[in-house]
Design a protein around this motif. Sequence first.
Motif, short mmCIF file in Angstrom:
data_model
loop_
_atom_site.label_atom_id
_atom_site.label_comp_id
_atom_site.label_asym_id
_atom_site.label_seq_id
_atom_site.Cartn_x
_atom_site.Cartn_y
_atom_site.Cartn_z
N LEU A 93 151.50 -9.97 40.48
CA LEU A 93 152.61 -9.53 39.65
C LEU A 93 153.95 -10.12 39.98
O LEU A 93 154.47 -10.80 39.45
CB LEU A 93 152.50 -8.31 39.18
N LYS A 94 154.18 -9.95 41.38
CA LYS A 94 155.58 -10.30 41.92
C LYS A 94 155.58 -11.78 42.15
O LYS A 94 156.58 -12.39 42.06
CB LYS A 94 155.62 -9.53 43.47
N ALA A 95 154.45 -12.19 42.42
CA ALA A 95 154.33 -13.84 42.59
C ALA A 95 154.83 -14.32 41.13
O ALA A 95 155.40 -15.21 41.25
CB ALA A 95 153.11 -14.10 43.03
N LYS B 261 154.72 -20.52 45.23
CA LYS B 261 153.84 -20.82 46.20
C LYS B 261 153.90 -20.12 47.34
O LYS B 261 152.84 -19.50 47.66
CB LYS B 261 154.19 -22.30 46.57
N GLU B 262 155.06 -19.89 47.70
CA GLU B 262 155.12 -18.84 49.22
C GLU B 262 154.59 -17.56 48.72
O GLU B 262 153.80 -16.96 49.67
CB GLU B 262 156.56 -18.87 49.38
N ALA B 263 154.73 -17.01 47.54
CA ALA B 263 154.22 -15.65 47.29
C ALA B 263 152.71 -15.69 47.06
O ALA B 263 151.99 -14.75 47.64
CB ALA B 263 154.97 -15.00 45.84
N LEU B 264 152.40 -16.66 46.59
CA LEU B 264 150.93 -16.71 46.31
C LEU B 264 150.15 -17.06 47.67
O LEU B 264 149.03 -16.39 48.00
CB LEU B 264 150.55 -18.08 45.46
N ALA C 5 144.78 -15.94 43.55
CA ALA C 5 145.86 -16.67 44.34
C ALA C 5 145.44 -17.93 44.80
O ALA C 5 146.15 -19.02 44.90
CB ALA C 5 146.81 -15.72 45.35
N ASN C 6 144.37 -17.79 45.76
CA ASN C 6 143.86 -19.06 46.53
C ASN C 6 143.49 -20.14 45.44
O ASN C 6 143.74 -21.17 45.73
CB ASN C 6 142.74 -18.74 47.20
N ARG C 7 143.01 -19.67 44.36
CA ARG C 7 142.54 -20.80 43.19
C ARG C 7 143.95 -21.55 42.70
O ARG C 7 143.81 -22.56 42.38
CB ARG C 7 141.80 -20.06 42.23
#
Length: 895
Positions: free
Chosen positions: A734-736, A749-752, A768-770
């Motif tokens: 959610l933060k990402a 991108k950095e958060a993921l 996130a990886n997907r």
Amino acid sequence: MKTKVYSYCTVIIAVLLAVACSVKKDRALNRGYHALTSKYNILFHGNEGYNEALASLKQGYFDDYWEILPIERIDIKVDPEKEFKKGPSLESKQGSLLDNIALDNKSLGNGNDEAGGSGFQLAESKAVKAIQKHSMYIRGREKNSQMDEAYLLLGKTRYYDGRFIPALEAFNYILYKYPDSDKIDESKVWREKTNLRLRYYDLAVKNMKELIRDKKTIMKKQVASDAYATLAQGYIHLAQLDSAATSLKKAVELTKNKEEYARYTYILGQLYSRLGKKEEANATFQEVINLNRRSPRGYVIHAHAEQFLTKGITAKDSVTFLRQYRKLMNDRENREYLDVLNRQVGVYYEMIGNNKKALEYLKTAVKKGGKDEQLKAKNFISIAEIYFNTAGYAISGQYFDSALAILPPKAKETFRISKRRESLRDVVEYEATAKKNDSILRVLAMSTVDRQSYYQKYVDELRKEDFRKLQKNLKGKGKDADFFNMPNFGDAINQAFAGPDYSTLGGKKTFYFYSTQASSFGKVEFKKRWGNRPLVDDWRWKSNNNAVANLDTEAEVKAKDKEAKDKIDKTGLDKDPRYDIATYMGKLPTDSIVIAKLKDDRDFAYFQLGAIYSERFKKYERGADRLESLLTFNPAERLVLPAMYKLYKIYLEIDAVKANKVKERIIANYPDSRYAKLMQNLALNEYDVQSPETYYSSVYKSYQEGEYMRALNQVDMALVNIDNEEYVSKFELLKANILGRIEGVSKYKEALNFLALTYSATPEGKEANRLLETVIPALEGKEYGKGDGKDWKAIVVVPYTTIQDAQEIRKCMESYASHNKGIGIKFSIDFYSKEKVLLVLHGFKSEEGAKGALSKCNAGELVVLPMQTDDYIVLQIKKDLEDYLKKSKGVIEVQ
């Protein structure tokens, strides 16, 4: 004279029967006739059909011994199409004498009077016929004493036919219309059995308790036993096992039926076992075992199995246990239950740590398996668990697949195994990648000479292994076979060496010399063992003068040996590319990009394995080993800190000293990282929100409503104070998303990336990886100026510090949108960043229209610009307004 007497008697009997046929007259003759006819004719045949159908229904039933057995050993199928069907009408019909005469079980009377059929249909039709033609309901009372029997038979046939509502109607009819019947108590028991089938558990228990309380001293013993058993079933459905055990114990004491006694006793043992009363359970199962042939064999064998589970491991003497089970397996009566017995021995060996023996017996149990699919699935799961615990993940996955193919889709075990199987697929995939890339990179790190030596050693071992396969293949043809002259020798050569068909070389391939490979190989092996011996008698003896005279020197032997080997190379044995080191040397990658990709994939595989072993499987030592190895590979910077953090979490479980060292290292070298902050606040878990789930819902609501800054603060607070990984990963995802809305694709991108590496084993980590692989590249590829110019927006950029001063232009834009909503103009306040908000008019078809709208409102010194919709989307993705303004020529001055 005798003829006249017989004639008179026949007439008198006929008259009497005709008079007795009436169901409207309450005379002893009528009552006796209809009761006798009902009992010994119609109901007799009905009960015969009922008993036959019931036996057939029980024969097709298979008990699931892995759950508490049902009191009734039967499985009633409910057909929705006939569930509420009552069957033939019960209205009275005039009968005839022929109705009471049957030939081949078919009445000679009116054939339309009964439904016919077989099994329960026949029994029901007989009960209906008895009621229709022999009921004597006169002045509010039934005069035929067999009518309660007919209604009871009717209710039971409907019950076993899966028509519970009509069955309930039949049982209630007895209770209301025949209060003096001796079948009242039995009818009440059947009524509550029907209520249990209808899932009215509370009602059935209440009614059974009342019946037992009021009539337990005057009920027949078998009826009382049925009542207690029905009450026990109700308690089992309500999960009140203690009360169920008390009731079932009474049923065991009262029943006279041997099969019921064994079944009730076995179920009682199951209840004690579930209640944790191991001593009572063990004694009860022993009672079943002691019944031996007085009990169905299934209860005895499974009582042995249940006893095994109720005893502690220290109570099992290996010699006594194995002797007992060996005796059971050798007993011919138990051949049907070899799967159960072999499983118990396999589980025993697993408990004492002998996995080899455990696998042997469990696999035998699978082979001996019968109709018990649940048992077969449990055997597959046990085998899979053993392989899993010994790192045989690929084989373990195969056995889990076999179990999933058998288990019902909605079973509890199915969900757990499905998750385990998914994790195993990942493990197998990453282990294969790690092993393969490790091997390639290790060889690439060698010098050329070392590589050649490495592959030469491999080729030599391969050649030896191929020869062993050849020998094994030949020896398998028979003990006394002539291996070199056997008919299929050439086929054996081809199969062992996987080479071409040598039949095209001419001659017969049944003789080994016509196989170039076998012939050349044989000559070389002979020279290695014997040297260059002459073709003379007693050639093995060196003392033979002629032989000695013809022996070559050692140097000559080596030279000829080399010549023979060269000849082999030319004739085809070593032409096989598998024996040529150049084959392997040529496959090694040389491109630096390919090599770098191999290293990256290997490093990521090690990282994922460390996460999966520790987080999903709780194999902390194995997870630590993978992560420790990763850090020695000099991995990419993005993996170093997440790997150290995961090691820290693992060491917290297995080695507190190492955990502190890693913690100090992270805090010292990466003080500003989120990992350092997480570790310094892990102890602060007293943050009292309603629950992680409730708090997450409230934060997500803020996010959906566009309150991104508030949602971000709430997420940060949760991440500092919540140490539940399941919800931490949810908050991180959610933060990402929030950071993507606030700061653009780069922060997204950095958060993921942080989430994908730190919580890689969770569903959110996988998501996130997907997103990193699919969505992020698409977002980063967005560019300005790609729109068609047919959809424009009018935008005013307002800093949060001056938002109060922008009220006039906001009202102006709202008014403009209100006056032009007919042509599709709309107004919105859009979030841009934590410093700026955008006032936007949507729906313009041209740049001039957007500029015209902006010119009507006084924006003062605020930045205003018309913008294509596609460019606006890119702006919100990249959050690069300043760069866009520098390059854009669309900014206008408003006078």
